[in-house]
Scaffold this active site. Structure first.
Site, mmCIF file in Angstrom:
data_model
loop_
_atom_site.group_PDB
_atom_site.id
_atom_site.type_symbol
_atom_site.label_atom_id
_atom_site.label_comp_id
_atom_site.label_asym_id
_atom_site.label_seq_id
_atom_site.Cartn_x
_atom_site.Cartn_y
_atom_site.Cartn_z
ATOM 1 N N HIS A 86 0.854 -1.184 0.000
ATOM 2 C CA HIS A 86 0.000 0.000 0.000
ATOM 3 C C HIS A 86 0.889 1.233 0.000
ATOM 4 O O HIS A 86 1.171 1.829 1.046
ATOM 5 C CB HIS A 86 -0.919 -0.010 1.232
ATOM 6 C CG HIS A 86 -2.011 1.022 1.187
ATOM 7 N ND1 HIS A 86 -3.333 0.707 1.334
ATOM 8 C CD2 HIS A 86 -1.974 2.367 1.008
ATOM 9 C CE1 HIS A 86 -4.070 1.800 1.258
ATOM 10 N NE2 HIS A 86 -3.255 2.834 1.065
ATOM 11 N N HIS B 25 -9.837 1.142 -0.640
ATOM 12 C CA HIS B 25 -9.851 1.875 0.628
ATOM 13 C C HIS B 25 -11.269 1.780 1.190
ATOM 14 O O HIS B 25 -12.227 2.227 0.544
ATOM 15 C CB HIS B 25 -9.491 3.340 0.413
ATOM 16 C CG HIS B 25 -8.044 3.594 0.131
ATOM 17 N ND1 HIS B 25 -7.360 2.997 -0.914
ATOM 18 C CD2 HIS B 25 -7.140 4.406 0.752
ATOM 19 C CE1 HIS B 25 -6.104 3.424 -0.910
ATOM 20 N NE2 HIS B 25 -5.939 4.271 0.087
ATOM 21 N N GLU C 284 -12.415 4.325 5.956
ATOM 22 C CA GLU C 284 -11.365 5.233 6.422
ATOM 23 C C GLU C 284 -11.890 6.253 7.420
ATOM 24 O O GLU C 284 -11.139 6.774 8.249
ATOM 25 C CB GLU C 284 -10.751 5.980 5.236
ATOM 26 C CG GLU C 284 -9.803 5.195 4.389
ATOM 27 C CD GLU C 284 -9.121 6.076 3.373
ATOM 28 O OE1 GLU C 284 -8.048 6.630 3.709
ATOM 29 O OE2 GLU C 284 -9.644 6.239 2.272
#
Length: 372
Positions: free
Chosen positions: A18, A202, A205
């Site tokens: 990542h 993602h 978050e």
């Protein structure tokens, strides 16, 4: 880092899954870019978040806008990508998956196609120079740009997936998590999945994204980025955890990268999702209050497959060696446990099985005698 610990963590072979290209630009490379474009009046403090500093997520994304001003041509991208790859290699990273959103810049003639081609060229150059690292590329969808651009990005990624000799291997979904909704990107992501591209999304978050996360987990992705607010201890839901932790999945259902963990009652947890965790990024971006409260602890003690990553080593002034040391010191991991964490990361890469076997052999060759 003290000298003795520094040696262990630097020499530890590592996998980085990542890493955003523009967020990984080091102080030294930023200095070269600033010298090239003095008219922009950009200072180092505008491109990185130093030790002890924190920023809101919005402020973090403002930093990227500044870096994008410095990196706006093929020449810039080639230099940045080459430097980033060599820096990861110098930090003991043996396998790297870079990710970046292809951009176009009218002023310099940069196109999205040339953007990807230039990153590939940098990867090939490092390979030609025999830099000790295997690098692959994920083409990123910036969620802020909407469904049409997302579909165009997937179509471009499909072309390079077929023509890049295995260098372009997947899609990343990223961008400001407070903008837009994943439902608008489902068609593009599903197309990518159907084309054979791997998906790293993602997810969670920020708080209150339960509906979006639930929707995107149904695709399903191959890896989860961050997943900060998935579990109940961080304001998530048990339903989302249950979706990540699939119990007693019929063997007739096929998923990539399934691993299992025995339970006391003889049943198995079957894991179909793997999480990329970026501690310093979450702490400096203020989505996690402190290292000790990071969700690493939750997933690690559950036995969930996780990979330690940097996210943006330049912006957050870190590297993967520091991230591993931070995990070990914060959560009391032995060096053998750290080694296993690094070694297990090989199973979650997007490259073919043959590459995984080569990496596992490299780890065996480098493994300290006391861990054998």
């Amino acid at each position: 880092m003290d000298n003795e610990a520094d040696t262990f963590y630097r020499e530890l072979p590592k996998v980085e899954l990542h890493a955003h290209l523009n967020g990984s630009v080091s102080f030294q490379t930023i200095e070269k870019l600033i010298r090239r474009k003095p008219q922009l009046n950009i200072e180092h403090s505008m491109t990185a978040i130093g030790k002890g500093q924190r920023r809101t997520l919005d402020e973090c994304f403002q930093v990227f806008k500044v870096i994008h001003q410095l990196v706006d041509s093929e020449e810039d991208i080639f230099m940045v990508a080459t430097d980033v790859i060599k820096e990861f290699a110098a930090d003991g990273v043996k396998y790297l998956e870079l990710r970046s959103t292809p951009r176009e810049e009218t002023a310099t003639g940069l196109t999205k196609r040339r953007y990807i081609e230039t990153v590939i060229k940098a990867i090939q150059q490092c390979k030609k120079e025999r830099v000790d690292i295997d690098v692959r590329f994920l083409v990123a969808i910036d969620r802020r740009n909407g469904s049409q651009v997302a579909m165009e990005t997937v179509q471009l990624a499909e072309e390079f997936f077929l023509s890049s000799d295995g260098l372009v291997i997947g899609i990343d979904l990223s961008g400001d998590p407070t903008v837009g909704h994943g439902r608008d990107l489902l068609s593009a992501l599903q197309r990518a999945k159907n084309s054979g591209l791997k998906l790293s999304l993602h997810l969670s978050e920020v708080p209150s994204q339960h509906d979006e996360t639930d929707l995107l987990l149904d695709i399903p992705p191959d890896r989860i980025g961050h997943g900060t607010f998935l579990h109940p201890e961080m304001g998530g839901s048990q339903g989302l955890v249950d979706k990540v932790v699939q119990k007693n999945i019929p063997l007739g259902r096929t998923y990539f990268n399934i691993s299992s963990l025995p339970l006391d009652n003889g049943q198995l947890f079957l894991w179909i999702f793997f999480s990329e965790l970026c501690l310093t990024s979450n702490v400096k971006g203020q989505t996690v209050q402190c290292y000790a409260e990071h969700h690493f602890k939750y997933w690690y003690h559950m036995g969930h497959p996780i990979v330690i990553c940097t996210d943006d080593k330049g912006v957050f002034a870190t590297d993967l060696s520091q991230e591993y040391k931070m995990v070990a010191t914060t959560f009391g991991l032995s060096r053998e446990a750290v080694w296993k964490l690094s070694q297990q990361a090989i199973d979650y890469i997007f490259a073919p099985v043959s590459v995984k076997e080569q990496l596992k052999q490299k780890w065996r060759n480098l493994q300290p005698q006391e861990f054998k």
